[in-house]
Scaffold this active site. Structure first.
Site, PDB file in Angstrom:
ATOM      1  N   ARG A  18       0.823  -1.220   0.000  1.00 35.61           N
ATOM      2  CA  ARG A  18       0.000   0.000   0.000  1.00 35.61           C
ATOM      3  C   ARG A  18       0.850   1.259   0.000  1.00 35.61           C
ATOM      4  O   ARG A  18       0.578   2.195  -0.756  1.00 35.61           O
ATOM      5  CB  ARG A  18      -0.957   0.008   1.195  1.00 35.61           C
ATOM      6  CG  ARG A  18      -2.051  -1.044   1.106  1.00 35.61           C
ATOM      7  CD  ARG A  18      -2.909  -1.074   2.345  1.00 35.61           C
ATOM      8  NE  ARG A  18      -2.060  -1.346   3.505  1.00 35.61           N
ATOM      9  CZ  ARG A  18      -2.340  -0.995   4.739  1.00 35.61           C
ATOM     10  NH1 ARG A  18      -3.453  -0.346   5.009  1.00 35.61           N
ATOM     11  NH2 ARG A  18      -1.524  -1.291   5.724  1.00 35.61           N
ATOM     12  N   ASN A  36      -6.141  -2.790   2.080  1.00 31.93           N
ATOM     13  CA  ASN A  36      -6.117  -4.243   2.202  1.00 31.93           C
ATOM     14  C   ASN A  36      -7.552  -4.750   2.279  1.00 31.93           C
ATOM     15  O   ASN A  36      -8.432  -4.061   2.802  1.00 31.93           O
ATOM     16  CB  ASN A  36      -5.378  -4.679   3.468  1.00 31.93           C
ATOM     17  CG  ASN A  36      -3.883  -4.489   3.366  1.00 31.93           C
ATOM     18  OD1 ASN A  36      -3.328  -4.420   2.281  1.00 31.93           O
ATOM     19  ND2 ASN A  36      -3.221  -4.414   4.503  1.00 31.93           N
TER      20      ASN A  36
END
Length: 90
Positions: A18, A36
């Site tokens: 990320r 996520n």
């Protein structure tokens, strides 16, 4: 500008995917978000120029050094304006 929804599968959590995706999106002037999923994937919504989205998608297939991407599912979205690119939690 076009928008995409991306679902990245493989070993993509716990490897800074990320954070690295945000850095790449910022570098390419892409707006949107990354998070996520409970299933262990990474989900991304991205808006940018065709060239920037193509470069970003290529990066997403590879990800950061310790990621192992096994599948990348992309779907076009209606143009979705965002301010910046953010990392979403949960």
């Amino acid at each position: 500008m076009p928008s995409l929804h991306l679902l990245v599968k493989g070993r993509v959590q716990g490897v800074s995917y990320r954070v690295s995706a945000k850095e790449e999106a910022d570098r390419l002037s892409i707006t949107g978000w990354v998070r996520n999923t409970p299933e262990g994937h990474v989900e991304i919504t991205a808006t940018g120029s065709d060239a920037a989205l193509k470069a970003f998608t290529t990066w997403c297939r590879r990800g950061p050094a310790h990621a192992r991407v096994t599948d990348l599912i992309t779907n076009p979205l209606p143009e979705t304006p965002f301010t910046g690119f953010s990392i979403r939690r949960g």
